[in-house]
Structure formats: structure tokens, C-alpha cells
Design an enzyme around this catalytic site. Structure first.
Site, PDB file in Angstrom:
ATOM      1  N   ALA A 137       0.829  -1.203   0.000  1.00  0.00           N
ATOM      2  CA  ALA A 137       0.000   0.000   0.000  1.00  0.00           C
ATOM      3  C   ALA A 137       0.866   1.256   0.000  1.00  0.00           C
ATOM      4  O   ALA A 137       0.585   2.227  -0.714  1.00  0.00           O
ATOM      5  CB  ALA A 137      -0.938  -0.001   1.207  1.00  0.00           C
ATOM      6  N   ASP A 138       1.916   1.250   0.796  1.00  0.00           N
ATOM      7  CA  ASP A 138       2.782   2.427   0.901  1.00  0.00           C
ATOM      8  C   ASP A 138       3.504   2.732  -0.400  1.00  0.00           C
ATOM      9  O   ASP A 138       3.571   3.888  -0.834  1.00  0.00           O
ATOM     10  CB  ASP A 138       3.809   2.208   2.015  1.00  0.00           C
ATOM     11  CG  ASP A 138       3.196   2.324   3.382  1.00  0.00           C
ATOM     12  OD1 ASP A 138       3.357   3.382   4.008  1.00  0.00           O
ATOM     13  OD2 ASP A 138       2.566   1.361   3.844  1.00  0.00           O
ATOM     14  N   THR A 139       4.094   1.709  -1.013  1.00  0.00           N
ATOM     15  CA  THR A 139       4.894   1.982  -2.207  1.00  0.00           C
ATOM     16  C   THR A 139       4.021   2.376  -3.391  1.00  0.00           C
ATOM     17  O   THR A 139       4.398   3.251  -4.184  1.00  0.00           O
ATOM     18  CB  THR A 139       5.758   0.764  -2.570  1.00  0.00           C
ATOM     19  OG1 THR A 139       4.942  -0.415  -2.626  1.00  0.00           O
ATOM     20  CG2 THR A 139       6.859   0.553  -1.541  1.00  0.00           C
ATOM     21  N   GLY A 157       3.104   5.850  -2.833  1.00  0.00           N
ATOM     22  CA  GLY A 157       4.261   6.697  -3.092  1.00  0.00           C
ATOM     23  C   GLY A 157       4.468   6.971  -4.564  1.00  0.00           C
ATOM     24  O   GLY A 157       4.798   8.087  -4.963  1.00  0.00           O
TER      25      GLY A 157
END
Length: 417
Positions: free
Chosen positions: A176-178, A181
Site C-alpha cells: 500500500a505504501d509503495t 508513493g
């Protein structure tokens, strides 16, 4: 390990984003992924860190801060205790010289600090403000904790991942974070173009982790509306085409095979000595192949199981079948294609001698990205950054003594994982 390409490790290189200054107050992966992309292409990224540093510094393997070294390359570190009004005022003095401002606090926290978008845009009307959170700046869940794991569950990803007869599977990396990003970096570039090319004003980019991950899952909503069903977990099979699966080889390793077009399916059948399957009504069309995928997998799996991974890849490649090895990281690091294309950049490192990190992505022929500097020590660039807003050496020593600026940081526990 292959040698590092010159363009990947150039301390003095300037990328196409040279001249763009980014103030990055974010923590953990999503914000650092946004700014890694920008930094790799030449932006000046100043990580504004608290006295204990970005939490990524504490994620260690054998006492090496592997995540920090990876995500903080090409960045500078400014240690400020933003709990203190004097530190916040120093930050505001930097805002007029910046083009981008990134934060990942819970919604409303920035406003409580006196650093809300209205304040920032008063100082710099053209500033692009990226606000990272789990669920977004609006909505009933806006103030919930926003860790990627929660988003990977709620987005629908985990419910699709894994096998039907087992529990949903969360990803083993910062999915989810990458993804957020990468979406965030593209949003920044769009907003920069609006400012630079069209004379636009600055704006706020609302970047939750939820929206980007849901977006990459494809037409799930349409599937449900058309069928009234929830798409089941299918393991490594596809609901769109067959055969497609991971098959176990003689040596215990695996290969991935996909036949997403009719000619490829026919080629697979011929290559395993089962050309009779081409006209078999159960397997003649893609729709039927999907329906009877379990039967097909048994036939193909039996053939694959008689050969090693390398033998299967060589055999099916000669037949022009779309197949490939399913690698672990040890195999990846030894693969000749990976080595020749230098997917891994070995950067000089004080802890490991050379630190392996992924190649700059994507590769541009005319204005390539580069790895110029290693991840910074906490507060390493305090003097140079603060000198730009009139802080001389004597004043800087006073900031340190008062705990407004910080260097070093609190020790973190060793992790011998």
C-alpha cells in the site's frame, strides 16, 4: 554482483528535477517512496526529522538500517524538534525556497502545529503540499490509524490474495505504501507542471494509502455489479485466462506459465505432446479452459514435474511458450539478465562495504536518474540548510543547546533478524 553503472553512482550528477526543493516531514515508507523518486531524478529533498529520527532508521537487520539506507538515498537530513515553536518557525523560513512540502501526520495535526495549508500558502502561494494518510483528509475514517496493513485488508487486496480454502493473505512487503508513493510522485510532477508551465498556484494533494491500492485492483466493482458475486481467491490461477499457474518442478523449484491468448494455449498443448487437447471441447475455448483449469493444471503439472526448473525454462522457451522461473532473492542476485542490466546497484557503504539497492527506475535515455549520495545521518545537513535562512554557527550552537535542532538521535535496539 555486477559493477555499478557510472550513471547510477555519480556524486556530482544533476537530474531533470535539479532546482526543485522538497521539504519532507513524512515518516515510514509512503512519503519516503514519493521523495526517493523525486530525489533520484535530481530534486533536493530535505528530510525534516524529529530527535529520534525517521522510524525507518529503527527497522534494522543485524543492526544495519537497511530500509533507511534504501529509501533515504540522495536526501539530506535536517533534525528539528517541531514540538518547539522555534523549530516550527525555522521550518516556515524554509518554505519560501521550496516547491514541494510533504507530511504524513494524522489529518488536522498539521493545522494544530500552526503549519496548515493556509499558513504554508501564505508564505509560498506556489507550494505543492502532499498530505499522506491512511484514509484521506475527508470521510468518516479520516482520523483512524492508517498503517498499510489495515489498508491492504480494507482495500480488497487481501480478500483476492491467496487460496480459496484458506485465509486471505496480506502482502509480505510495503504494498500500500509503495503504490501510494508512486502515485504521489506522479501527482507532484503534474502539480509542478501546472505551476511552472501554466502559471498556476500551489495546491494540496490528498494522498491516502487506500485510494491508490484500490485503483490498481482493476474492475472489481464492475465484476460485482454485473454478477452479484464476490470474486473468489484463486491462488496463482487467473479468472480471465487458462492455463495460468505456478507449477512445481522436479528439483522443488517452481515455474510460472501463462497462456493468455488462444495461440499460446495451443502451443502449450503441442509442446507437452498433447496436441489432441486443442480440439477437445473442454479446452478448445478460453472460457472452457478457465472452467476446467484444475484438470489442465494436473496435465501440465505432471509434465513440468518431470524436469528441473532450468530444464523446464529451456524446454518451453524452445517451443516459444511464455514461461519463466519463479525466483527467490538468492536466484535473482545470480541471474545473468539481472547482472547485465544492473538491477542491483552496489553503493559504497560504511556498514557493509557495499550496500545493494534497486536500480533507479525508470531509465531515461536523455535525462537519467542517478544515485548520488547515501542516506544521511540524522541532522547531517543542519548547518548547510539552516545557513540558508541566516543561522550562523553561534546561533546554530544555541539551537542545539536548546534542543530545537538535533543531531545523532536516540539509540535504537539491535535487531539480529
Amino acid at each position: 554482483m555486477g559493477a555499478v553503472a557510472k550513471r547510477d553512482y555519480e556524486p556530482g550528477a544533476k537530474g531533470p528535477l535539479n532546482g526543485v526543493r522538497v521539504l519532507d516531514l513524512s515518516r515510514l515508507v509512503a512519503g519516503n517512496q514519493v521523495t526517493q523518486v523525486l530525489a533520484d531524478f535530481g530534486a533536493e529533498v530535505i528530510k525534516v526529522e524529529p530527535p529520534t529520527g525517521d522510524t525507518l532508521r529503527a527497522w534494522k537487520v543485524k543492526d544495519v538500517d537497511t530500509n533507511w539506507k534504501l529509501y533515504a538515498r540522495n536526501k539530506q537530513s535536517l533534525g528539528l524538534d517541531l514540538r518547539k515553536a522555534e523549530a516550527r518557525e525555522l521550518l516556515l523560513k524554509l518554505v519560501p525556497s521550496a516547491q514541494v512540502f510533504i507530511e504524513s501526520f494524522r489529518p488536522d495535526t498539521l493545522e494544530k502545529m500552526g503549519l496548515g495549508p493556509d499558513v504554508l500558502h501564505t508564505r509560498n502561494p506556489k507550494l505543492i503540499i502532499v498530505r499522506i494518510s491512511g484514509w484521506g483528509q475527508t470521510g468518516p475514517y479520516r482520523r483512524r490509524p492508517g498503517f498499510g496493513t489495515l489498508v491492504e485488508g480494507m482495500s480488497g487486496f487481501a480478500s483476492l490474495n491467496g487460496f480459496e480454502d484458506r485465509e486471505p493473505v496480506l502482502p509480505p512487503m510495503y504494498l500500500a505504501d509503495t503504490i501510494a508513493g508512486l502515485y504521489g510522485a506522479s501527482g507532484v510532477l503534474v502539480a509542478l507542471r501546472e505551476v511552472e508551465m501554466n502559471g498556476g498556484k500551489g495546491q494540496v494533494i490528498d494522498l491516502p494509502l487506500l485510494d491508490p491500492l484500490f485503483a490498481v485492483l482493476g474492475p472489481q466493482a464492475a465484476y460485482h455489479r454485473l454478477t452479484g458475486k464476490v470474486k473468489p481467491r484463486t491462488g496463482s490461477r487467473s479468472t480471465n485466462a487458462a492455463p495460468r499457474n505456478a507449477y512445481r518442478c522436479k528439483d522443488g523449484l517452481y515455474v510460472g506459465l501463462s497462456a493468455s491468448i488462444q495461440k499460446m494455449a495451443e502451443r502449450v498443448f503441442s509442446s507437452i505432446g498433447r496436441a489432441d487437447l486443442i480440439d477437445n471441447p473442454r479446452y478448445k475455448t478460453n472460457a472452457n479452459r478457465v472452467k476446467y483449469a484444475e484438470e489442465l493444471d494436473a496435465i501440465i503439472g505432471a509434465f513440468v514435474a518431470e524436469r528441473t526448473q532450468a530444464e523446464n525454462v529451456a524446454y518451453f522457451e524452445k517451443a516459444d511458450v511464455t514461461i519463466g522461473p519463479i525466483y527467490d532473492i538468492a536466484q535473482i542476485l545470480e541471474d545473468p539478465h539481472v547482472l547485465e542490466r544492473e538491477l542491483i546497484a552496489d553503493y559504497p557503504d560504511a556498514d557493509m562495504g557495499q550496500f545493494p539497492m534497486h536500480h533507479v527506475v525508470p531509465r531515461l535515455s536523455g535525462t537519467p536518474a542517478s544515485i548520488r549520495t547515501p542516506a544521511p545521518r540524522l541532522g547531517e545537513h543542519n548547518r548547510s540548510v539552516l545557513a540558508g535562512v541566516g543561522v550562523d554557527d553561534a546561533a546554530y550552537q544555541e539551537l542545539l543547546a536548546a534542543g530545537i535542532a538535533c543531531e545523532g538521535g536516540a539509540p535504537t535496539p539491535k535487531d539480529d533478524a
